[in-house]
Scaffold this active site. Structure first.
Site, PDB file in Angstrom:
ATOM      1  N   CYS A 155       8.509  -1.562 101.854  1.00  0.00           N
ATOM      2  CA  CYS A 155       9.675  -0.740 101.547  1.00  0.00           C
ATOM      3  C   CYS A 155       9.632   0.628 102.223  1.00  0.00           C
ATOM      4  CB  CYS A 155       9.834  -0.570 100.036  1.00  0.00           C
ATOM      5  SG  CYS A 155       8.412   0.149  99.186  1.00  0.00           S
ATOM      6  N   HIS A 182      12.915   6.225  98.566  1.00  0.00           N
ATOM      7  CA  HIS A 182      11.816   6.849  99.289  1.00  0.00           C
ATOM      8  C   HIS A 182      12.370   7.846 100.306  1.00  0.00           C
ATOM      9  CE1 HIS A 182       9.193   4.121  97.386  1.00  0.00           C
ATOM     10  NE2 HIS A 182       8.977   3.247  98.362  1.00  0.00           N
TER      11      HIS A 182
END
Length: 355
Positions: free
Chosen positions: A134, A259
């Protein structure tokens, strides 16, 4: 591929997990190209009913029968489960798109980001396609676009990773810790947050509320973490640059989802900010949001729940005319996991229509 409807049959393996639930949302939002969508999970989840494409579908247990007759199987399960069952699905004729770390660095398994290397999906000797980690996915799409123009030669990256990267346990831990520190004066003396949190650090080595933790993953060689090495190896593989110089520091921050990364990207030739901005503004899957004077730059609070990678703070390095500085943000459960998996599955399904 064959299916009774004339459309391919899709299996979602791990349908009841955090990423699996996002996958079902995405399948309901995207163009309906699938015939049957089969929802598969562990035996303890069998019998649950989940909604996809506006219909309730019963979850079935993961076994060989559940994988029979499937054309494309999207896996979001732990590495050990993927290692056991992805080859079984492939042996039954499915193309597996795997979101675990089990096959990413296997030379016979392509690591695919459709905006960057879609051609790689066609060569899959094991019948398996891997999804990058990810954090890699949170930055690789804009980097791929810049690499195509300027030729990437070096990356120095710091990540600011949301707790959902550690699954539901990460989210629960942050929320529990926030409840312990809310309305207090904690965070003003050494160790006070640690004492308040106690042993309730969940999947993290230190408290994450009112804190940042400069460690994700497990220990690797020479002080590097496994997640830092994943970003290094995966960036090289996706971009087709096996000797790319990459240095990464991964940091966990008290954000639920999305993120962020600071990126120092060095290229083969001199770069200009104007040209870089043009590239980023037109790159598929990228949103350029970059006007600091007006308070415009991406943050996790604004990016969460969206599909693109958001890019801001685009600058040329003060000391190197071949380098750019960027700040990027992406939802680690969407493009960072479920969305890229779904995009790769759709890429595979489109092969049926290719001349």
């Amino acid at each position: 591929m064959t299916a009774r409807t004339g459309r391919p049959t899709l299996a979602v393996v791990g349908a009841t997990g955090a990423v699996g639930s996002v996958m079902l949302q995405i399948l309901s939002q995207h163009a309906d190209i699938w015939g049957e969508i089969r929802l598969i999970a562990s035996p303890r989840s069998a019998g649950r009913k989940l909604t996809v494409r506006g219909e309730e579908v019963e979850v079935v247990a993961l076994d060989e029968e559940a994988l029979s007759g499937v054309d494309v199987a999207m896996f979001d399960v732990p590495d050990e489960v993927a290692r056991q069952w992805a080859p079984v699905a492939a042996a039954h004729g499915a193309v597996v798109v795997d979101n675990s770390g089990a096959f990413r660095m296997d030379p016979d398994v392509p690591l695919v980001v459709p905006e960057v290397n879609p051609h790689a999906a066609r060569v899959r000797p094991r019948g398996i396609i891997a999804n990058p980690h990810c954090t890699t996915l949170s930055m690789i799409v804009p980097l791929g676009a810049l690499h195509a123009e300027f030729g990437l030669s070096e990356l120095v990256v710091s990540s600011y990773q949301a707790v959902s990267g550690a699954g539901r346990a990460g989210i629960d831990t942050l929320r529990q810790q926030l409840s312990l520190v809310a309305g207090t004066e904690l965070g003003t003396s050494p160790g006070d947050v640690r004492r308040a949190v106690g042993d309730n650090t969940g999947p993290f080595p230190e408290p994450v509320a009112l804190n940042v933790v400069p460690w994700t993953g497990t220990p690797d060689e020479d002080g590097w973490s496994s997640e830092e090495m994943k970003i290094r190896h995966e960036s090289r593989k996706v971009l087709g640059l096996p000797r790319l110089r990459v240095a990464v520091t991964c940091v966990r921050v008290p954000v639920v989802t999305a993120h962020s990364l600071t990126v120092h990207a060095r290229f083969e030739d001199e770069v200009t900010v104007d040209r870089a901005r043009d590239i980023l503004a037109t790159a598929p899957g990228v949103v350029l949001f970059d006007d600091p004077a007006a308070g415009e730059f991406p943050t996790p609070a604004d990016v969460v729940g969206t599909d693109p990678t958001w890019v801001g703070r685009v600058r040329r390095s003060l000391d190197d005319p071949t380098a750019l500085e960027l700040f990027v943000c992406g939802d680690n459960l969407r493009k960072g996991s479920a969305l890229n998996t779904a995009q790769v599955a759709e890429l595979v399904a489109s092969e049926r229509e290719a001349p």
